[in-house]
Design a protein around this motif. Structure first.
Motif, mmCIF file in Angstrom:
data_model
loop_
_atom_site.group_PDB
_atom_site.id
_atom_site.type_symbol
_atom_site.label_atom_id
_atom_site.label_comp_id
_atom_site.label_asym_id
_atom_site.label_seq_id
_atom_site.Cartn_x
_atom_site.Cartn_y
_atom_site.Cartn_z
ATOM 1 N N PRO A 143 0.686 -1.155 -0.231
ATOM 2 C CA PRO A 143 0.231 -0.183 -0.066
ATOM 3 C C PRO A 143 0.712 1.431 0.028
ATOM 4 C CG PRO A 143 -0.973 -1.550 1.668
ATOM 5 C CD PRO A 143 0.471 -2.085 1.070
ATOM 6 N N LEU A 144 1.892 1.223 0.562
ATOM 7 C CA LEU A 144 3.110 2.396 0.591
ATOM 8 C C LEU A 144 3.674 2.639 -0.731
ATOM 9 C CD1 LEU A 144 4.453 1.829 4.062
ATOM 10 C CD2 LEU A 144 2.292 3.052 3.307
ATOM 11 N N LEU A 145 3.840 1.672 -1.744
ATOM 12 C CA LEU A 145 4.429 1.754 -2.847
ATOM 13 C C LEU A 145 3.711 1.987 -4.100
ATOM 14 C CD1 LEU A 145 6.636 -1.374 -2.094
ATOM 15 C CD2 LEU A 145 7.316 1.204 -2.015
ATOM 16 N N ASP A 146 4.240 2.223 -5.139
ATOM 17 C CA ASP A 146 3.662 2.228 -6.542
ATOM 18 C C ASP A 146 2.993 0.966 -6.879
ATOM 19 O OD1 ASP A 146 3.830 2.039 -9.725
ATOM 20 O OD2 ASP A 146 3.066 4.105 -9.306
ATOM 21 N N PRO B 53 9.977 3.563 -5.483
ATOM 22 C CA PRO B 53 8.996 4.386 -5.793
ATOM 23 C C PRO B 53 7.565 4.373 -4.682
ATOM 24 C CG PRO B 53 8.712 2.290 -6.910
ATOM 25 C CD PRO B 53 10.133 2.644 -6.035
ATOM 26 N N LEU B 54 8.153 5.450 -3.771
ATOM 27 C CA LEU B 54 6.904 5.429 -2.421
ATOM 28 C C LEU B 54 5.767 6.296 -3.114
ATOM 29 C CD1 LEU B 54 9.430 6.031 0.363
ATOM 30 C CD2 LEU B 54 8.123 3.873 -0.139
ATOM 31 N N THR B 55 4.685 6.204 -2.480
ATOM 32 C CA THR B 55 3.400 6.724 -2.674
ATOM 33 C C THR B 55 2.834 7.528 -1.462
ATOM 34 O OG1 THR B 55 1.852 4.981 -2.620
ATOM 35 C CG2 THR B 55 2.654 5.546 -4.608
ATOM 36 N N GLN B 56 3.171 6.912 -0.104
ATOM 37 C CA GLN B 56 2.943 7.278 1.066
ATOM 38 C C GLN B 56 4.197 7.042 1.840
ATOM 39 O OE1 GLN B 56 -0.894 6.016 2.355
ATOM 40 N NE2 GLN B 56 -1.471 5.251 0.412
ATOM 41 N N ALA B 57 4.982 8.221 2.019
ATOM 42 C CA ALA B 57 6.261 8.216 2.776
ATOM 43 C C ALA B 57 6.021 8.249 4.076
ATOM 44 C CB ALA B 57 7.121 9.242 2.254
ATOM 45 N N THR B 58 4.935 8.817 4.538
ATOM 46 C CA THR B 58 4.744 9.091 6.173
ATOM 47 C C THR B 58 3.627 7.961 6.634
ATOM 48 O OG1 THR B 58 2.901 10.488 5.727
ATOM 49 C CG2 THR B 58 5.039 11.550 5.800
ATOM 50 N N GLU B 59 3.122 7.143 6.175
ATOM 51 C CA GLU B 59 2.345 6.093 6.368
ATOM 52 C C GLU B 59 2.940 5.155 7.259
ATOM 53 O OE1 GLU B 59 -1.427 4.434 6.572
ATOM 54 O OE2 GLU B 59 -0.836 6.317 5.813
ATOM 55 N N ASP B 60 2.458 4.646 8.600
ATOM 56 C CA ASP B 60 2.950 3.814 9.483
ATOM 57 C C ASP B 60 3.256 2.410 9.215
ATOM 58 O OD1 ASP B 60 4.144 2.941 11.763
ATOM 59 O OD2 ASP B 60 2.389 3.256 13.226
#
Length: 388
Positions: free
Chosen positions: A68-71, A231-238
């Motif tokens: 979920p945090l990646l492309d 390729p991160l899409t949500q860099a701050t997600e826990d």
């Protein structure tokens, strides 16, 4: 490697782990390409392939857990390619390990003397001999087993020639092992050696073809990009909820296992079901293999969070038990497959049947070991909760 703390974001932690594994992948690939063709170079090539496979598994497992945090499109495209590469590279090592395991088990079960018997005229070339197109690394197993059994034989030896000295009916030279097992074990060893060495040679050729394919080059290019940029899409997600989900999946899979049955070290009932024709062992083994895969995902997720490749020792013990389970199950399947070879001697079929039962016993022993390791882990977690 970065660890999860107040100074680093979750994106930094995930990126650092993936970049580290990508770097290990590329380093192993370089070592594999630079290895020579002599004996030392062959060993270095095998070790580099194992390291490359480990890195591919960790990258693929991490993409699965933290997708979920990646492309999404990138991760969904790379994961199956890494699984293909890891599986292709694993087969050669798996066949070599399986053969050595089966030959050791036959030697242990039959009590065959280690003094080689003189060859019988008319034998074909041994599996461990050098021949054009043979893989030197694959033939090493054949040379080692020749010290146990004497010159291995081909199917031509099935119909003639003895493998042991004359003994009183019903017993071998040591007076304890049935003579049919002693005679049949040597022929079974030759049959298994021929089949599994051929399979390993083919797996080696498939691995070489994979290294030269455009499919592999595409995977290597993607990993090279990963080593420099994730390729991160949500860099701050826990990261912790996603890692916790991997742990929950593992716990659910373990809960579905017959751990109460596996809690007995000599589980004759499970062995009977494993030998029954109406209930294939593969169906019994499937939940355990699924648990093994989920345990790996959980361990890789913990590596991301802690930054330590060692992980929890209790999880490592449970993982080793499941690795033994898979090896024994595959070895039992190989023995059963060899027993279905047409026109083999009754003594050979008998030895392969005993070998199959022995490896199914090893499967149950591995399940028992996993049960014990998992209980230690559960008790440690309960104690930690009670002391909070």
């Amino acid at each position: 490697m970065a660890q999860l703390n107040h100074e680093t974001t979750t994106g930094d932690v995930l990126s650092a782990y993936l970049q580290g594994q990508a770097t290990e992948f590329l380093r192993s690939l370089r070592l594999h390409r630079e290895s020579t063709t002599d004996a030392q170079g062959a060993e270095e090539s095998l070790e580099a392939a194992r390291a490359l496979r480990r890195a591919a598994r960790r990258i693929g497992g991490t993409l699965h857990t933290f997708h979920p945090l990646l492309d999404q499109e990138w991760a969904a495209g790379l994961r199956p390619e890494l699984a293909w590469l890891s599986g292709t590279l694993a087969r050669e090592h798996a066949y070599a390990t399986r053969l050595e395991r089966l030959l050791d088990a036959l030697h242990r079960l039959s009590g065959t003397p280690t003094v080689p018997q003189p060859p019988v005229r008319g034998d074909v070339t041994a599996v461990g001999s050098t021949r054009p197109g043979a893989d030197p690394a694959a033939l090493a197993v054949g040379r080692r087993s020749a010290g146990r059994w004497g010159s291995p034989r081909s199917s031509a030896a099935e119909s003639g020639g003895g493998w042991a000295q004359p003994t009183p009916p019903g017993t071998d030279e040591q007076g304890g092992t049935p003579r049919g097992l002693t005679v049949g074990a040597a022929k079974a060893a030759a049959l298994l050696e021929r089949q599994l060495t051929l399979a390993r040679t083919r797996a080696h050729s498939a691995a070489l073809q994979a290294f030269g394919s455009s499919r592999f080059h595409a995977v290597a290019d993607n990993v090279a990009v990963l080593a420099s940029e994730v390729p991160l899409t949500q860099a701050t997600e826990d990261l912790k909820p996603l890692a916790a989900r991997a742990e929950e999946n593992l716990a659910e899979a373990v809960a579905a296992l017959p751990l109460g049955q596996a809690g007995h070290p000599y589980n004759a009932e499970a062995l009977t079901h494993g030998l029954a024709a109406s209930e294939a062992p593969e169906a019994q083994d499937a939940p355990w293999l699924k648990t093994r895969a989920l345990l790996r995902l959980h361990r890789y997720a913990q590596e991301v969070l802690t930054g330590s490749p060692g992980g929890d020792l209790r999880l490592a013990d449970a993982g080793h038990a499941l690795d033994r389970h898979r090896e024994a199950a595959d070895a039992a399947s190989a023995a059963a497959s060899a027993a279905r070879t047409p026109r083999i001697a009754p003594a050979t079929a008998y030895a392969l049947g005993v070998l199959h039962a022995d490896q199914r016993h090893e499967v149950e022993a591995a399940r028992f070991a996993f049960h014990q390791a998992w209980l230690r882990e559960t008790e440690a977690e309960a104690e930690a909760v009670s002391t909070r």
